[in-house]
Structures are given as structure tokens and as C-alpha cells.
Design an enzyme around this catalytic site. Structure first.
Site, PDB file in Angstrom:
ATOM      1  N   GLU A 138      45.758  85.067  60.200  1.00 48.06           N
ATOM      2  CA  GLU A 138      46.370  86.272  59.302  1.00 48.06           C
ATOM      3  C   GLU A 138      45.325  87.306  59.422  1.00 48.06           C
ATOM      4  O   GLU A 138      44.148  87.140  59.493  1.00 48.06           O
ATOM      5  CB  GLU A 138      46.940  86.015  57.989  1.00 48.06           C
ATOM      6  CG  GLU A 138      48.002  85.114  58.059  1.00 48.06           C
ATOM      7  CD  GLU A 138      48.526  84.748  56.700  1.00 48.06           C
ATOM      8  OE1 GLU A 138      49.697  84.525  56.458  1.00 48.06           O
ATOM      9  OE2 GLU A 138      47.708  84.736  55.759  1.00 48.06           O
ATOM     10  N   CYS A 174      41.008  93.366  56.817  1.00 48.99           N
ATOM     11  CA  CYS A 174      40.338  92.185  56.785  1.00 48.99           C
ATOM     12  C   CYS A 174      40.724  91.162  57.729  1.00 48.99           C
ATOM     13  O   CYS A 174      41.889  91.056  57.954  1.00 48.99           O
ATOM     14  CB  CYS A 174      41.127  91.763  55.413  1.00 48.99           C
ATOM     15  SG  CYS A 174      40.714  90.232  54.624  1.00 48.99           S
ATOM     16  N   CYS A 229      43.634  88.011  48.138  1.00 46.07           N
ATOM     17  CA  CYS A 229      42.367  87.261  48.644  1.00 46.07           C
ATOM     18  C   CYS A 229      42.699  85.983  48.294  1.00 46.07           C
ATOM     19  O   CYS A 229      43.339  85.502  47.063  1.00 46.07           O
ATOM     20  CB  CYS A 229      41.407  87.688  47.561  1.00 46.07           C
ATOM     21  SG  CYS A 229      40.551  89.136  47.897  1.00 46.07           S
ATOM     22  N   CYS A 263      36.648  75.294  49.445  1.00 44.27           N
ATOM     23  CA  CYS A 263      36.548  75.887  48.109  1.00 44.27           C
ATOM     24  C   CYS A 263      38.152  75.472  47.300  1.00 44.27           C
ATOM     25  O   CYS A 263      38.978  75.946  48.285  1.00 44.27           O
ATOM     26  CB  CYS A 263      36.485  77.174  47.926  1.00 44.27           C
ATOM     27  SG  CYS A 263      34.795  77.712  48.912  1.00 44.27           S
ATOM     28  N   CYS A 268      39.632  76.582  57.294  1.00 40.66           N
ATOM     29  CA  CYS A 268      38.238  76.904  56.991  1.00 40.66           C
ATOM     30  C   CYS A 268      37.654  75.347  56.459  1.00 40.66           C
ATOM     31  O   CYS A 268      38.597  74.403  56.008  1.00 40.66           O
ATOM     32  CB  CYS A 268      38.282  77.616  55.622  1.00 40.66           C
ATOM     33  SG  CYS A 268      36.583  78.087  54.943  1.00 40.66           S
ATOM     34  N   SER A 270      30.367  85.307  48.098  1.00 34.03           N
ATOM     35  CA  SER A 270      31.302  84.770  47.122  1.00 34.03           C
ATOM     36  C   SER A 270      30.582  83.790  46.301  1.00 34.03           C
ATOM     37  O   SER A 270      30.482  82.701  46.530  1.00 34.03           O
ATOM     38  CB  SER A 270      32.452  84.025  47.895  1.00 34.03           C
ATOM     39  OG  SER A 270      33.080  84.864  48.774  1.00 34.03           O
ATOM     40  N   LEU A 271      30.083  84.196  45.126  1.00 34.97           N
ATOM     41  CA  LEU A 271      29.173  83.587  44.419  1.00 34.97           C
ATOM     42  C   LEU A 271      30.148  82.678  43.235  1.00 34.97           C
ATOM     43  O   LEU A 271      30.166  81.417  43.173  1.00 34.97           O
ATOM     44  CB  LEU A 271      28.423  84.338  43.353  1.00 34.97           C
ATOM     45  CG  LEU A 271      27.129  83.867  42.826  1.00 34.97           C
ATOM     46  CD1 LEU A 271      26.386  82.994  43.734  1.00 34.97           C
ATOM     47  CD2 LEU A 271      26.537  84.799  41.714  1.00 34.97           C
ATOM     48  N   HIS A 272      31.072  83.268  42.218  1.00 34.87           N
ATOM     49  CA  HIS A 272      32.191  82.758  41.618  1.00 34.87           C
ATOM     50  C   HIS A 272      31.541  81.950  40.411  1.00 34.87           C
ATOM     51  O   HIS A 272      32.111  81.469  39.498  1.00 34.87           O
ATOM     52  CB  HIS A 272      32.997  81.878  42.221  1.00 34.87           C
ATOM     53  CG  HIS A 272      33.748  82.422  43.497  1.00 34.87           C
ATOM     54  ND1 HIS A 272      34.372  83.682  43.254  1.00 34.87           N
ATOM     55  CD2 HIS A 272      33.742  82.229  44.680  1.00 34.87           C
ATOM     56  CE1 HIS A 272      34.868  84.153  44.412  1.00 34.87           C
ATOM     57  NE2 HIS A 272      34.565  83.080  45.382  1.00 34.87           N
ATOM     58  N   CYS A 283      41.042  78.444  47.005  1.00 29.64           N
ATOM     59  CA  CYS A 283      41.325  79.020  47.906  1.00 29.64           C
ATOM     60  C   CYS A 283      42.165  78.387  48.840  1.00 29.64           C
ATOM     61  O   CYS A 283      42.066  77.379  49.264  1.00 29.64           O
ATOM     62  CB  CYS A 283      39.989  79.232  48.879  1.00 29.64           C
ATOM     63  SG  CYS A 283      40.458  80.234  50.283  1.00 29.64           S
ATOM     64  N   ASN A 336      43.639  84.641  42.315  1.00 24.93           N
ATOM     65  CA  ASN A 336      45.025  84.509  42.771  1.00 24.93           C
ATOM     66  C   ASN A 336      45.798  83.242  42.802  1.00 24.93           C
ATOM     67  O   ASN A 336      44.951  82.354  43.057  1.00 24.93           O
ATOM     68  CB  ASN A 336      45.292  85.300  44.127  1.00 24.93           C
ATOM     69  CG  ASN A 336      44.879  86.686  44.140  1.00 24.93           C
ATOM     70  OD1 ASN A 336      45.830  87.664  43.282  1.00 24.93           O
ATOM     71  ND2 ASN A 336      44.304  87.270  44.874  1.00 24.93           N
ATOM     72  N   GLY A 339      38.634  81.657  56.895  1.00 26.35           N
ATOM     73  CA  GLY A 339      37.591  80.934  57.645  1.00 26.35           C
ATOM     74  C   GLY A 339      36.190  81.582  57.184  1.00 26.35           C
ATOM     75  O   GLY A 339      36.062  82.581  56.184  1.00 26.35           O
ATOM     76  N   GLU A 340      35.118  80.908  57.402  1.00 27.98           N
ATOM     77  CA  GLU A 340      33.668  81.251  57.103  1.00 27.98           C
ATOM     78  C   GLU A 340      33.164  81.886  58.161  1.00 27.98           C
ATOM     79  O   GLU A 340      32.792  81.190  59.072  1.00 27.98           O
ATOM     80  CB  GLU A 340      32.981  79.858  56.370  1.00 27.98           C
ATOM     81  CG  GLU A 340      31.371  79.991  56.228  1.00 27.98           C
ATOM     82  CD  GLU A 340      31.255  81.502  55.292  1.00 27.98           C
ATOM     83  OE1 GLU A 340      31.840  81.678  54.215  1.00 27.98           O
ATOM     84  OE2 GLU A 340      30.220  82.148  56.022  1.00 27.98           O
ATOM     85  N   SER A 389      31.380  88.572  54.605  1.00 30.10           N
ATOM     86  CA  SER A 389      31.683  87.882  53.422  1.00 30.10           C
ATOM     87  C   SER A 389      31.110  86.440  53.592  1.00 30.10           C
ATOM     88  O   SER A 389      31.783  85.724  54.548  1.00 30.10           O
ATOM     89  CB  SER A 389      32.972  87.972  52.786  1.00 30.10           C
ATOM     90  OG  SER A 389      33.215  87.397  51.429  1.00 30.10           O
TER      91      SER A 389
HETATM   92  N1  SAH Z   1      34.458  82.409  53.792  1.00 26.46           N
HETATM   93  C1  SAH Z   1      34.329  83.732  53.262  1.00 26.46           C
HETATM   94  C2  SAH Z   1      35.197  84.975  53.519  1.00 26.46           C
HETATM   95  C3  SAH Z   1      36.847  84.363  53.253  1.00 26.46           C
HETATM   96  S1  SAH Z   1      37.341  84.534  51.594  1.00 26.46           S
HETATM   97  C4  SAH Z   1      33.747  84.052  51.764  1.00 26.46           C
HETATM   98  O1  SAH Z   1      33.955  82.990  51.110  1.00 26.46           O
HETATM   99  O2  SAH Z   1      33.250  84.775  51.375  1.00 26.46           O
HETATM  100  C5  SAH Z   1      37.416  86.215  51.074  1.00 26.46           C
HETATM  101  C6  SAH Z   1      37.297  86.301  49.577  1.00 26.46           C
HETATM  102  O3  SAH Z   1      38.316  85.815  48.975  1.00 26.46           O
HETATM  103  C7  SAH Z   1      36.125  85.375  49.021  1.00 26.46           C
HETATM  104  O4  SAH Z   1      35.301  85.956  48.175  1.00 26.46           O
HETATM  105  C8  SAH Z   1      36.619  84.193  48.293  1.00 26.46           C
HETATM  106  O5  SAH Z   1      35.870  83.228  47.417  1.00 26.46           O
HETATM  107  C9  SAH Z   1      37.967  84.868  47.701  1.00 26.46           C
HETATM  108  N2  SAH Z   1      38.997  83.960  47.177  1.00 26.46           N
HETATM  109  C10 SAH Z   1      39.386  82.739  47.736  1.00 26.46           C
HETATM  110  N3  SAH Z   1      40.370  82.291  47.054  1.00 26.46           N
HETATM  111  C11 SAH Z   1      40.681  83.090  45.943  1.00 26.46           C
HETATM  112  C12 SAH Z   1      41.609  83.277  45.085  1.00 26.46           C
HETATM  113  N4  SAH Z   1      42.692  82.290  45.095  1.00 26.46           N
HETATM  114  N5  SAH Z   1      41.532  84.442  44.271  1.00 26.46           N
HETATM  115  C13 SAH Z   1      40.831  85.106  44.479  1.00 26.46           C
HETATM  116  N6  SAH Z   1      39.882  85.369  45.511  1.00 26.46           N
HETATM  117  C14 SAH Z   1      39.947  84.347  46.317  1.00 26.46           C
END
Ligand code: SAH
Length: 352
Positions: free
Chosen positions: A90, A103, A330, A114, A110, A211-213, A117, A287, A158-159, A188
Site C-alpha cells: 500500500e 507514505c 499509521c 511489533c 514486515c 519509532s520509539l513508543h 502494528c 490506531n 515494512g522496515e 522511519s
Molecule cells: N518500520 C518503520 C516504518 C513503518 S511504521 C517504523 O517502525 O518506523 C510507521 C509508523 O507507524 C511507526 O512509527 C509505527 O510505530 C507506527 N505505528 C504502527 N502501528 C501503529 C498503530 N496501530 N497506531 C499508530 N501508529 C502505529
């Protein structure tokens, strides 16, 4: 002329060899037509018709349009592309006042796993090629018209740093041939440390988002499995190297998960990391995805978390959630599901 590559895969030198029986200026006409003018080869009128037909036949497109969805008002536009081997990825185009951002996906599926995601829940299928990544940008740039596509973010499926060579090949093409400035290209990553170090050694200072979280290893190990391999201090070192070599400001992505990473303790740890790296935080409520039932933090909780950061001198912005109505938000990109979604009948033009 025979060749077995997709249209945006080949570099200029290779295409030039392909045209070795033709006058030298043909490569300039072809390259300008494809990249600067964004034309389909059959529409590059500076080239003779027979040559256009030959080139179009040996340089097939990589992406076929399976499903295209446009959200209310045309602000967000999502494609599900079929790849030539039957897989799918996508791409999402978003219009904001004053800028349009695409994007792009860097892999089908991937491997980073995570849990929150949708792409991570799906697992890894394959890397995309440079040509498949560049074509996403070219197609979105066409669809954005009359607006100018100004930004590219590697935040689709993907990463990207786990597919370094193809991704970096695309970054260079996007910069050099599609003409986007380095600061308007954002990589990212979930924290692939060797990839961040390689980026630090490149000549092109693009923007980096991590993407720290979670700001403690205990919580981050749970949310982002790669943290067990590259824990926060190792990641922070690589980020510091990138910031000093590129001169770019780093940003951290933080999806706020109700009751999980929206606590004051996390905000305090995050603020201290940001001070050390002079980083900025992008907050977004999580999300919902099928495999992760926890909900995103509500808007009062988002504001509270933001306040905790601001009070400690950390710059934090709340990202508006885009495309939830078309599953384009996202973390919601998941090719196997979106293939069942309904296409829009007539794409509406976006406001200009
Ligand atoms: N693999 C890369 C790029 C793809 S994800 C990365 O991790 O950065 C793009 C962004 O969406 C990342 O910051 C990811 O952590 C975030 N993301 C993934 N799942 C999500 C969700 N359910 N709600 C909000 N953001 C999410």
C-alpha cells in the site's frame, strides 16, 4: 533490446546502454520524460513513436492498481498495488495545507513483529526493489497534481532499514531525479542500529524518525521486539551519531496506548532522552488493529502526556490522525485485508 527489469529500477547509465544504437540525446529525453515530467513512456513526445513502443514493452511498470480509495474531501488517497509476483503493498498520499506527503512501503509485510502494528501482525514476505519504491512516489506525484508532491516518508509497510540497499537507492533517485530536497525525505525506523549508522556515513542528510513508543527497556522490549537486540542506550548512540553527521533534528514517533505508555513515568524518561538527543516527539493515539485489542489514549490523555513533555522542555506535537475511514492510518496498512475493501467509483480531485 531485451531487459528484464521494471521501469524505475534501472539507473541512467544502464538505460543509456540500452539506447546505445540511438543518438546520445535520446537518454536525456527519456530520463527527463520519466522523472522530471512524470510521463508514461508512450507520452514522451520527444521520442520517436517506434522507440516509445519498444521501451514501454521492455520496461514494464511494477505496480498495478488493485484498489484505490479516497477519503472525504480527497485529503487522503490510498492505493493497494499488485506487484508483478502477485504480492501487494500500500501507498498513502496525504494533502495538508501547503504540503503533500506520500507514505511509501519498503517491504511486503514486515519482520519486526511489533504487536500493535497491522503490518507486523502479518509477518514478512519480501523486500521491495528500488524500482517498486520509486514507482510509488512517481504514481503518487501524478495523482497529487495540480498540487506539488513535497514530502516522502518511509512510513508505509515494512522496515526500510532492514532493506537498506533498495531503500537507499530509492532515496537517491527521489532526491536526484525527482528533485525532492533531502530534508523533505524522512526515513522511519523501529531502530535498526546498523542501518542508522550506514545512513550517518551517506552524503545525503535526510530526516530521521525513530519509532520509539517506550523510553524504558522493560516496556520497549514488550512493544518493539527489536529492542532486545538494540536496547535504548545503543539506539540513542546511533541516533546521536546520525544527528551530528547529518545536522538534522531527530524525531521520535510515539503511538499512545491507553494505560501502557501514556504514563508520567514514561514521559519523564522520554523527556530526558529527548534532552540528550535534542529530539522532537510526534505523538499519535494508537490506531486500532485486529491483532491488538488495546485502544489508543483518549484526547485528554494525549494532551496530558504532551503537557508532561512540554513542561520538561521537550518539543512534542500531536499528529492528526489521517485516513482512519479508509484504513490508511499509521499501523493499519495490511495488504491481505485491504484487498477486500471497496474501491471508490470516481476519484475526486483534491482541493488545490
Ligand atoms: N518500520 C518503520 C516504518 C513503518 S511504521 C517504523 O517502525 O518506523 C510507521 C509508523 O507507524 C511507526 O512509527 C509505527 O510505530 C507506527 N505505528 C504502527 N502501528 C501503529 C498503530 N496501530 N497506531 C499508530 N501508529 C502505529
Amino acid at each position: 533490446m531485451t531487459i528484464n527489469e521494471t521501469r524505475y529500477q534501472l539507473d541512467r547509465a544502464t538505460l543509456s546502454e540500452l539506447l546505445s544504437d540511438h543518438p546520445n540525446y535520446r537518454i536525456e529525453q527519456l530520463w527527463k520524460g520519466m522523472y522530471e515530467d512524470g510521463l508514461d513512456i508512450s507520452d514522451i513526445s520527444t521520442l520517436p513513436k517506434a522507440l516509445r513502443a519498444d521501451l514501454a514493452a521492455i520496461l514494464p511498470l511494477a505496480l498495478s492498481n488493485r484498489t484505490e480509495r479516497i477519503s472525504e474531501g480527497g485529503e487522503t488517497h490510498k492505493w493497494l498495488w499488485g506487484l508483478n509476483d502477485g504480492d501487494a503493498v500500500e501507498t498513502v498520499l496525504m494533502h495538508y495545507p501547503g504540503r503533500s506527503t506520500v507514505c511509501v512501503s519498503s517491504q511486503a509485510g514486515c519482520a519486526m513483529a511489533c504487536g500493535f502494528c497491522a503490518t507486523g501482525q502479518e509477518g514478512f514476505r519480501r523486500h521491495l526493489t528500488t524500482g517498486e519504491i520509486v514507482e510509488q512516489v512517481v504514481r503518487a506525484r501524478e495523482a497529487a497534481k495540480p498540487r506539488r508532491l513535497s514530502n516522502v516518508v518511509f512510513m508505509g509497510m515494512g522496515e526500510p532499514l532492514a532493506n537498506y540497499d533498495a531503500t537507499w537507492g530509492a532515496v537517491r533517485r527521489i532526491h536526484e531525479d525527482l528533485g525532492l530536497s533531502a530534508r523533505h525525505i524522512t526515513m522511519s525506523t523501529v531502530g535498526v542500529v546498523p542501518g542508522i549508522k550506514r545512513m550517518a556515513a551517506e552524503q545525503l542528510p535526510i530526516s530521521l524518525a525513530v519509532s520509539l513508543h517506550a523510553a524504558t527497556n522493560e516496556l520497549r522490549n514488550e512493544l518493539v521486539p527489536l529492542n532486545k537486540r538494540y536496547p535504548i542506550d545503543v539506539l540513542a548512540d546511533a541516533c546521536a551519531t546520525y544527528v551530528s553527521s547529518s545536522g538534522r533534528r531527530l524525531s521520535f514517533e510515539w503511538a499512545l496506548i491507553d494505560g501502557v505508555n501514556d504514563t508520567e513515568e514514561q514521559a519523564i524518561a522520554l523527556a530526558s532522552l529527548c534532552r540528550e538527543l535534542r529530539a522532537h516527539v510526534n505523538l499519535i493515539p494508537l490506531n486500532p488493529t485486529p491483532g491488538y485489542p488495546t485502544i489508543g489514549t483518549d484526547s485528554a490523555g494525549v494532551s496530558r502526556f504532551q503537557r508532561w513533555l512540554l513542561d520538561r522542555g521537550t518539543n512534542a506535537t500531536v499528529r492528526r490522525n489521517r485516513g482512519t475511514d479508509i484504513d490508511a492510518a499509521c499501523g493499519q496498512l495490511r495488504a491481505s485485508q485491504s484487498s477486500t475493501s471497496q474501491p471508490v467509483s470516481s476519484p475526486r480531485r483534491s482541493r488545490s
